[in-house]
Design a protein around this motif. Structure first.
Motif, PDB file in Angstrom:
ATOM      1  N   GLN A 144       0.874  -1.161   0.000  1.00  0.00           N
ATOM      2  CA  GLN A 144       0.000   0.000   0.000  1.00  0.00           C
ATOM      3  C   GLN A 144       0.916   1.217   0.000  1.00  0.00           C
ATOM      4  O   GLN A 144       1.478   1.587   1.042  1.00  0.00           O
ATOM      5  CB  GLN A 144      -0.914  -0.008   1.223  1.00  0.00           C
ATOM      6  CG  GLN A 144      -1.915  -1.133   1.174  1.00  0.00           C
ATOM      7  CD  GLN A 144      -2.829  -1.157   2.382  1.00  0.00           C
ATOM      8  OE1 GLN A 144      -2.528  -0.590   3.420  1.00  0.00           O
ATOM      9  NE2 GLN A 144      -3.963  -1.809   2.222  1.00  0.00           N
ATOM     10  N   PRO A 188       0.081  -0.035  -9.973  1.00  0.00           N
ATOM     11  CA  PRO A 188      -1.077  -0.087  -9.074  1.00  0.00           C
ATOM     12  C   PRO A 188      -2.018  -1.212  -9.482  1.00  0.00           C
ATOM     13  O   PRO A 188      -2.272  -1.415 -10.670  1.00  0.00           O
ATOM     14  CB  PRO A 188      -1.743   1.272  -9.228  1.00  0.00           C
ATOM     15  CG  PRO A 188      -1.103   1.944 -10.375  1.00  0.00           C
ATOM     16  CD  PRO A 188       0.126   1.186 -10.761  1.00  0.00           C
ATOM     17  N   ARG A 189      -2.507  -1.934  -8.501  1.00  0.00           N
ATOM     18  CA  ARG A 189      -3.502  -2.992  -8.736  1.00  0.00           C
ATOM     19  C   ARG A 189      -4.882  -2.391  -8.627  1.00  0.00           C
ATOM     20  O   ARG A 189      -5.100  -1.449  -7.859  1.00  0.00           O
ATOM     21  CB  ARG A 189      -3.401  -4.070  -7.656  1.00  0.00           C
ATOM     22  CG  ARG A 189      -2.250  -4.974  -7.799  1.00  0.00           C
ATOM     23  CD  ARG A 189      -2.397  -6.058  -6.750  1.00  0.00           C
ATOM     24  NE  ARG A 189      -1.335  -7.029  -6.979  1.00  0.00           N
ATOM     25  CZ  ARG A 189      -1.362  -8.235  -6.490  1.00  0.00           C
ATOM     26  NH1 ARG A 189      -2.357  -8.624  -5.729  1.00  0.00           N
ATOM     27  NH2 ARG A 189      -0.389  -9.055  -6.732  1.00  0.00           N
ATOM     28  N   GLU A 190      -5.806  -2.978  -9.319  1.00  0.00           N
ATOM     29  CA  GLU A 190      -7.199  -2.575  -9.099  1.00  0.00           C
ATOM     30  C   GLU A 190      -7.621  -3.094  -7.733  1.00  0.00           C
ATOM     31  O   GLU A 190      -7.262  -4.197  -7.345  1.00  0.00           O
ATOM     32  CB  GLU A 190      -8.092  -3.178 -10.191  1.00  0.00           C
ATOM     33  CG  GLU A 190      -7.884  -2.551 -11.531  1.00  0.00           C
ATOM     34  CD  GLU A 190      -8.901  -3.036 -12.548  1.00  0.00           C
ATOM     35  OE1 GLU A 190      -8.851  -2.551 -13.662  1.00  0.00           O
ATOM     36  OE2 GLU A 190      -9.722  -3.898 -12.211  1.00  0.00           O
ATOM     37  N   THR A 191      -8.352  -2.304  -7.019  1.00  0.00           N
ATOM     38  CA  THR A 191      -8.739  -2.683  -5.660  1.00  0.00           C
ATOM     39  C   THR A 191     -10.223  -3.005  -5.550  1.00  0.00           C
ATOM     40  O   THR A 191     -10.766  -3.055  -4.457  1.00  0.00           O
ATOM     41  CB  THR A 191      -8.378  -1.560  -4.668  1.00  0.00           C
ATOM     42  OG1 THR A 191      -9.018  -0.358  -5.086  1.00  0.00           O
ATOM     43  CG2 THR A 191      -6.890  -1.377  -4.577  1.00  0.00           C
ATOM     44  N   ARG A 192     -10.869  -3.224  -6.647  1.00  0.00           N
ATOM     45  CA  ARG A 192     -12.319  -3.515  -6.626  1.00  0.00           C
ATOM     46  C   ARG A 192     -12.593  -4.914  -6.173  1.00  0.00           C
ATOM     47  O   ARG A 192     -11.918  -5.825  -6.352  1.00  0.00           O
ATOM     48  CB  ARG A 192     -12.913  -3.347  -8.028  1.00  0.00           C
ATOM     49  CG  ARG A 192     -12.818  -1.951  -8.512  1.00  0.00           C
ATOM     50  CD  ARG A 192     -13.417  -1.846  -9.883  1.00  0.00           C
ATOM     51  NE  ARG A 192     -12.504  -1.023 -10.646  1.00  0.00           N
ATOM     52  CZ  ARG A 192     -12.497  -0.935 -11.927  1.00  0.00           C
ATOM     53  NH1 ARG A 192     -13.305  -1.660 -12.642  1.00  0.00           N
ATOM     54  NH2 ARG A 192     -11.704  -0.146 -12.551  1.00  0.00           N
TER      55      ARG A 192
END
Length: 192
Positions: A144, A188-192
């Motif tokens: 993060q 960045p990863r998708e956080t959905r």
């Protein structure tokens, strides 16, 4: 080409990205950097394609100044080619701003090459010596971070990699050494 040119880096602009837009051209430049001068026939064998395809792509790369003919080898029938630069640098944000579709095509080709490298390693694992299997790593870490923290982390990682980088990948390998590929993807990863 001077000795300085063959170990130099080239910064990609939109014109050079256009020349590298085809994934095979990226692979050809990579093979020439790692294995040194080769013919279209040798490259075709390594890539599993016909010589006409490699000849065509070599001409496109030569027009862009990314490969040059090695006049010290071959003859009128047998042309040898070498990479004009030892490494490539690019600013993906700048390329995406200038020519988004071209930049995305180029970056997809880079990603495809990275994936092929991983699959080749996985396919070779079963017959690889245990010490090389144990020293190798396939991992995925999640963090993060803010953009400035990711940039700082990457600077630190690149400093470590620079410590171990060979000046010339075509130089004879030290005893017990192999060429090693370290691939880094940080995004960045998708956080959905």
């Amino acid at each position: 080409m001077s000795d300085n040119d063959e170990t130099s880096s080239i910064r990609l602009d939109r014109h050079l990205v256009r020349a590298l837009a085809h994934p095979m051209r990226n692979r050809i430049v990579g093979l020439l950097r790692i294995h040194g001068p080769q013919t279209a026939t040798t490259l075709a064998g390594r890539l599993g394609v016909n010589t006409g395809a490699t000849s065509y792509h070599l001409r496109q790369l030569a027009e862009a100044g990314l490969v040059v003919e090695d006049h010290g080898r071959g003859n009128a029938r047998d042309r040898w080619w070498q990479a004009a630069h030892q490494s490539t640098e690019f600013d993906s944000s700048e390329l995406l701003d200038q020519e988004p579709e071209l930049a995305l095509g180029f970056l997809h080709g880079v990603g495809q090459t990275y994936a092929e490298n991983i699959f080749s390693y996985i396919d070779a694992m079963q017959t690889m010596p245990a010490d090389w299997r144990d020293a190798s790593l396939l991992a995925d870490y999640a963090f993060q971070l803010r953009p400035d923290q990711l940039a700082a982390m990457m600077r630190e990682v690149l400093a470590v990699l620079d410590k171990y980088r060979a000046a010339d990948l075509r130089a004879p390998l030290p005893e017990g050494a192999e060429q090693v590929s370290v691939q880094i993807q940080a995004f960045p990863r998708e956080t959905r």
